[in-house]
Write an enzyme that holds these catalytic residues in place. Structure first.
Site, PDB file in Angstrom:
ATOM      1  N   CYS A  88      28.766  29.742   5.370  1.00  0.00           N
ATOM      2  CA  CYS A  88      28.234  28.483   5.892  1.00  0.00           C
ATOM      3  C   CYS A  88      29.142  27.323   5.501  1.00  0.00           C
ATOM      4  O   CYS A  88      29.832  27.369   4.490  1.00  0.00           O
ATOM      5  CB  CYS A  88      26.855  28.226   5.299  1.00  0.00           C
ATOM      6  SG  CYS A  88      25.716  29.573   5.549  1.00  0.00           S
ATOM      7  N   ASN A 111      24.122  25.647   1.826  1.00  0.00           N
ATOM      8  CA  ASN A 111      24.960  26.849   1.671  1.00  0.00           C
ATOM      9  C   ASN A 111      24.465  27.585   0.440  1.00  0.00           C
ATOM     10  O   ASN A 111      24.184  26.945  -0.576  1.00  0.00           O
ATOM     11  CB  ASN A 111      26.428  26.469   1.418  1.00  0.00           C
ATOM     12  CG  ASN A 111      27.103  25.918   2.640  1.00  0.00           C
ATOM     13  OD1 ASN A 111      26.514  25.824   3.703  1.00  0.00           O
ATOM     14  ND2 ASN A 111      28.367  25.546   2.489  1.00  0.00           N
ATOM     15  N   GLY A 112      24.425  28.909   0.494  1.00  0.00           N
ATOM     16  CA  GLY A 112      23.989  29.676  -0.674  1.00  0.00           C
ATOM     17  C   GLY A 112      22.694  30.416  -0.382  1.00  0.00           C
ATOM     18  O   GLY A 112      22.288  30.553   0.779  1.00  0.00           O
ATOM     19  N   GLU A 139      39.923  44.934   9.954  1.00  0.00           N
ATOM     20  CA  GLU A 139      39.157  43.687  10.064  1.00  0.00           C
ATOM     21  C   GLU A 139      39.487  42.879  11.308  1.00  0.00           C
ATOM     22  O   GLU A 139      38.607  42.226  11.860  1.00  0.00           O
ATOM     23  CB  GLU A 139      39.184  42.847   8.786  1.00  0.00           C
ATOM     24  CG  GLU A 139      40.470  42.221   8.396  1.00  0.00           C
ATOM     25  CD  GLU A 139      40.353  41.433   7.091  1.00  0.00           C
ATOM     26  OE1 GLU A 139      39.268  41.003   6.701  1.00  0.00           O
ATOM     27  OE2 GLU A 139      41.404  41.236   6.454  1.00  0.00           O
ATOM     28  N   LYS A 168      43.654  45.282   6.839  1.00  0.00           N
ATOM     29  CA  LYS A 168      44.067  44.284   7.834  1.00  0.00           C
ATOM     30  C   LYS A 168      43.770  44.794   9.240  1.00  0.00           C
ATOM     31  O   LYS A 168      43.218  44.092  10.071  1.00  0.00           O
ATOM     32  CB  LYS A 168      45.559  44.050   7.656  1.00  0.00           C
ATOM     33  CG  LYS A 168      46.147  42.731   7.646  1.00  0.00           C
ATOM     34  CD  LYS A 168      45.776  41.618   6.736  1.00  0.00           C
ATOM     35  CE  LYS A 168      44.387  41.492   6.261  1.00  0.00           C
ATOM     36  NZ  LYS A 168      44.196  40.929   4.966  1.00  0.00           N
ATOM     37  N   TRP A 209      26.040  30.968   8.621  1.00  0.00           N
ATOM     38  CA  TRP A 209      26.372  32.397   8.686  1.00  0.00           C
ATOM     39  C   TRP A 209      25.120  33.111   8.191  1.00  0.00           C
ATOM     40  O   TRP A 209      24.757  33.005   7.025  1.00  0.00           O
ATOM     41  CB  TRP A 209      27.573  32.663   7.784  1.00  0.00           C
ATOM     42  CG  TRP A 209      28.159  34.035   7.908  1.00  0.00           C
ATOM     43  CD1 TRP A 209      29.095  34.449   8.820  1.00  0.00           C
ATOM     44  CD2 TRP A 209      27.914  35.162   7.060  1.00  0.00           C
ATOM     45  NE1 TRP A 209      29.422  35.759   8.598  1.00  0.00           N
ATOM     46  CE2 TRP A 209      28.713  36.219   7.531  1.00  0.00           C
ATOM     47  CE3 TRP A 209      27.082  35.385   5.958  1.00  0.00           C
ATOM     48  CZ2 TRP A 209      28.715  37.484   6.939  1.00  0.00           C
ATOM     49  CZ3 TRP A 209      27.086  36.644   5.368  1.00  0.00           C
ATOM     50  CH2 TRP A 209      27.889  37.675   5.867  1.00  0.00           C
ATOM     51  N   LYS A 264      35.307  33.595   5.977  1.00  0.00           N
ATOM     52  CA  LYS A 264      36.536  33.367   5.214  1.00  0.00           C
ATOM     53  C   LYS A 264      36.267  33.355   3.722  1.00  0.00           C
ATOM     54  O   LYS A 264      37.035  33.884   2.937  1.00  0.00           O
ATOM     55  CB  LYS A 264      37.170  32.042   5.657  1.00  0.00           C
ATOM     56  CG  LYS A 264      38.477  31.711   4.949  1.00  0.00           C
ATOM     57  CD  LYS A 264      39.558  32.714   5.297  1.00  0.00           C
ATOM     58  CE  LYS A 264      40.838  32.484   4.539  1.00  0.00           C
ATOM     59  NZ  LYS A 264      41.702  33.684   4.565  1.00  0.00           N
ATOM     60  N   GLU A 288      45.810  47.825   1.849  1.00  0.00           N
ATOM     61  CA  GLU A 288      45.782  46.500   2.466  1.00  0.00           C
ATOM     62  C   GLU A 288      46.108  46.591   3.967  1.00  0.00           C
ATOM     63  O   GLU A 288      45.491  45.916   4.789  1.00  0.00           O
ATOM     64  CB  GLU A 288      46.770  45.571   1.737  1.00  0.00           C
ATOM     65  CG  GLU A 288      47.071  44.240   2.401  1.00  0.00           C
ATOM     66  CD  GLU A 288      45.859  43.335   2.623  1.00  0.00           C
ATOM     67  OE1 GLU A 288      44.764  43.650   2.129  1.00  0.00           O
ATOM     68  OE2 GLU A 288      46.022  42.325   3.336  1.00  0.00           O
ATOM     69  N   ARG A 319      35.627  29.517   8.605  1.00  0.00           N
ATOM     70  CA  ARG A 319      34.880  30.156   7.515  1.00  0.00           C
ATOM     71  C   ARG A 319      33.944  31.244   8.033  1.00  0.00           C
ATOM     72  O   ARG A 319      33.457  32.056   7.252  1.00  0.00           O
ATOM     73  CB  ARG A 319      34.048  29.099   6.772  1.00  0.00           C
ATOM     74  CG  ARG A 319      34.891  28.076   6.041  1.00  0.00           C
ATOM     75  CD  ARG A 319      34.029  26.930   5.558  1.00  0.00           C
ATOM     76  NE  ARG A 319      33.087  27.350   4.550  1.00  0.00           N
ATOM     77  CZ  ARG A 319      33.234  27.170   3.250  1.00  0.00           C
ATOM     78  NH1 ARG A 319      34.310  26.569   2.792  1.00  0.00           N
ATOM     79  NH2 ARG A 319      32.322  27.565   2.400  1.00  0.00           N
ATOM     80  N   HIS A 357      44.583  66.771  -0.589  1.00  0.00           N
ATOM     81  CA  HIS A 357      43.239  66.895  -1.166  1.00  0.00           C
ATOM     82  C   HIS A 357      42.150  66.529  -0.172  1.00  0.00           C
ATOM     83  O   HIS A 357      41.003  66.334  -0.557  1.00  0.00           O
ATOM     84  CB  HIS A 357      43.139  66.023  -2.432  1.00  0.00           C
ATOM     85  CG  HIS A 357      44.141  66.399  -3.468  1.00  0.00           C
ATOM     86  ND1 HIS A 357      44.046  67.549  -4.202  1.00  0.00           N
ATOM     87  CD2 HIS A 357      45.297  65.802  -3.841  1.00  0.00           C
ATOM     88  CE1 HIS A 357      45.091  67.637  -5.011  1.00  0.00           C
ATOM     89  NE2 HIS A 357      45.866  66.596  -4.806  1.00  0.00           N
TER      90      HIS A 357
END
Ligand code: M6R
Length: 608
Positions: free
Chosen positions: A2, A100-101, A488, A485, A74, A603, A481, A27, A504
């Site tokens: 948010c 926010n939160g 996402e 990438k 969000w 974000k 990574e 964000r 394995h």
């Protein structure tokens, strides 16, 4: 997650709020809303979807007024609907709050309010704040917010306006960032400086359990116990241009291409080539303890975690320190026995990641010293740590972290080199490392010059639904990574594995429909990587190999190759990750994904 933006001043608030919300879009959000006090009463507007939907709803509405609050939501409690979007209001529609939160005890508070006859209209935790503050309001909005702060549990950054308190915005924070902006024609408050950097670079950070009242003439900060706080303004480095695309189609691509300069920024003024020793002013407050430290735990989430993972190998190579790497989100569930003089290094682009913050608070409780590697100056993690090093990489807008990763790798290497040179690392190795670090920006540039070739590789493979990334030692975290990438931004399923693990399990997946990105530069793992690649080829798996320039052997074996310049083993990750970033970007572009704002992602992850 948010986002909050508020304005009070000489100008009309509406457009400033809309512009500010657009700057917060990166964000991640799913609905948005604003409320403006016109001197008599408060008007509001909310919409599901992008800010453009909100603008469309506002089209033709004047909404005049010089005091306003705006929010991007969000969804956490309740679906992304208009009713759940912020601002939330009391039953009389006099008080408006954005938040926010997460209010953790909202359920009990809601039950209590319902017993008293309050009718809730949304599914959100935030709505309890609106009803509670309205109930305590007796003409003093700051006092009402303060009272509610003592009753709620959880995290919040909030901004509140009330019809009967015209010319006032009250903001408060606990665990969720809020910054006040000071300009010649008014005052701002935002969860992120990017929302106001167009108007001012002068900011004041609010700390946890503080609140502030903003008026057209100034602002007053106090603690939750009503104790007045005096704090000077700081000047932020970011400029309005940093948040523009500057001709690039997406922020992710822009930020990938910024890496030669962000790596340069990470090393500028921090290297002593003759001595083979970096200079890091930010860690000097703890240097006496750090130089003899024998135990470090690196904590971070997501991409920052993978940077920390490379950092572990780097510390092991250059120092005598034992290094552990731990996901910040798991840190609290471990039982660590910290030896004396343990350092925690927290890595975070935003400096606001809730799990990383919680991890360092827990580590502090257990007696560890705290270092931060953070991009956002003045952020919570920067404040909570004893010392640290800033990335100075400018704002990272794309949700997928790219330029901060290579900046984090560079800074971790500098810290390892600094400690190593005060432990046992010889001068010759120190000077060689510094020479090679200084060469990184040009080498990254050489890889970026192959963007068209990497785009062609992405065009060939972007329709494959499953990918594997493999690497060893320094490049094992790059495999993880690279897979993160790709998944996402393109939503292609990808796994990152230590190449030694292939037999394995994962080798069972290999067939002509499963491409593998093999990160195989010429380091001491090279021969083993060639063997892994041969095994994949024997099972007809397509291989895209990231190789050192001129490696004729792998050029013959792999289906496609992307070359990186030669480097020292511990510096290769800064180079080998660039083709992974570009592959992810171009695959997502071919698949027409929302690259800078991938679905479901935010974000800055400011809730657990
Ligand atoms: O701001 P932080 O570096 O603490 O963020 C950590 C992760 O949330 C972040 O790296 C995330 O994984 C990115 N989406 C990766 O691209």
């Amino acid at each position: 997650m948010c986002g909050i933006v508020c304005y009070i001043g000489e100008k009309s608030a509406k457009q400033i709020l809309i512009e500010g919300l657009k700057q917060l879009e990166y964000r991640g959000y799913d609905s948005a809303g604003i409320a403006v006090h016109n001197g008599d009463r408060i008007e509001y507007c909310k919409a599901v979807g992008k800010i453009t939907e909100l603008e469309a709803k506002l089209n033709g509405r004047k909404m005049e007024g010089h005091t306003g609050i705006g929010h991007t939501r969000w969804a956490t409690h309740g679906e992304p609907t208009e009713i759940n979007a912020h601002p939330h209001m009391d039953q009389e529609k006099k008080l408006f709050v954005i938040h926010n939160g997460i209010i953790e005890n909202y359920y009990n508070l809601k039950k209590k309010l319902e017993k008293d006859g309050v009718v809730f209209v949304s599914d959100t935790d935030t709505e309890v704040l609106a009803h509670m503050i309205a109930r305590y309001f007796d003409g003093d909005l700051n006092k009402a917010v303060r009272t509610v702060m003592s009753e709620v549990e959880g995290t919040f950054g909030i901004a509140v306006i009330h019809q009967d308190a015209p010319g006032e915005i009250v903001i408060a924070r606990r665990g969720s960032p809020l910054v006040i902006g000071v300009s010649d024609n008014g005052y701002f408050a935002a969860s992120d400086v990017s929302a106001m950097v167009r108007y001012t670079k002068k900011v004041v950070h609010l700390k946890d359990n503080e609140l502030a009242t903003l008026t057209r003439d100034g602002f007053a900060i106090s603690t939750a116990q009503a104790k007045r706080v005096e704090r000077d303004t700081e000047t932020v480095e970011w400029s309005a241009g940093d948040t523009d695309l500057n001709g690039f189609p997406h922020f992710m691509l822009k930020e990938i291409f910024e890496q030669p300069s962000t790596i340069e920024n990470a090393i500028r003024g921090r290297l002593e080539p003759g001595e083979g020793v970096p200079k890091l002013g930010g860690i000097m407050p703890v240097w006496e303890k750090l130089k003899s430290c024998r135990h470090i735990v690196i904590v971070a989430c997501g991409t920052s975690y993978y940077a920390g993972y490379v950092g572990r190998y780097c510390f092991e190579k250059l120092t005598e320190v034992d290094v552990e790497i731990e996901l910040a989100s798991e840190f609290r569930y471990r039982k660590f026995n910290f030896p004396p003089n343990t350092f925690i290094i927290a890595l975070s682009q935003s400096g606001e990641t809730a799990d990383t913050l919680a991890a360092i608070k827990e580590a502090r409780r257990k007696g560890a010293s705290l270092l931060g590697i953070v991009n956002v100056v003045g952020s919570s993690i920067a404040r909570e740590t004893d010392a640290g090093v800033y990335n100075h990489a400018g704002p990272e807008i794309g949700v997928a972290s790219t330029k901060i990763f290579t900046s984090q790798l560079t800074i971790l290497t500098l810290i390892a080199l600094l400690i190593g040179r005060h432990q046992t690392l010889p001068l010759t190795e120190g000077t060689e490392a510094i020479r090679e670090i200084m060469a990184l920006p040009d080498r990254v540039q050489r890889i970026l010059a192959q963007a068209n070739h990497i785009q062609a590789v992405a065009e060939k493979y972007h329709k494959y639904p499953n990918w594997l990334f493999i690497g060893r030692k320094f490049n094992y975290p790059i495999a993880m990574e690279g897979a993160l990438k790709l998944k996402e931004v393109s939503y292609i399923h990808a796994e990152g594995y230590a190449a030694g693990e292939m037999k394995h399990g994962p080798i069972a997946l290999i067939n002509p429909d499963m491409p593998t990105v093999a990160i195989a530069p010429k380091d001491d793992m090279y021969d083993k990587m060639v063997n892994n690649i041969q095994e994949i080829k024997s099972r007809k798996g397509p291989v895209i190999a990231i190789i050192t320039e001129g490696d004729e052997r792998l050029k013959k074996i792999a289906d496609d190759v992307i070359e990186v310049p030669p480097s020292l083993d511990f510096l290769y990750p800064v180079l080998t990750v660039i083709p992974c970033q570009l592959l992810a970007y171009y695959c997502a572009d071919f698949l027409k994904r929302d690259i800078d704002k991938p679905r479901n992602l935010a974000k800055s992850v400011t809730v657990e």
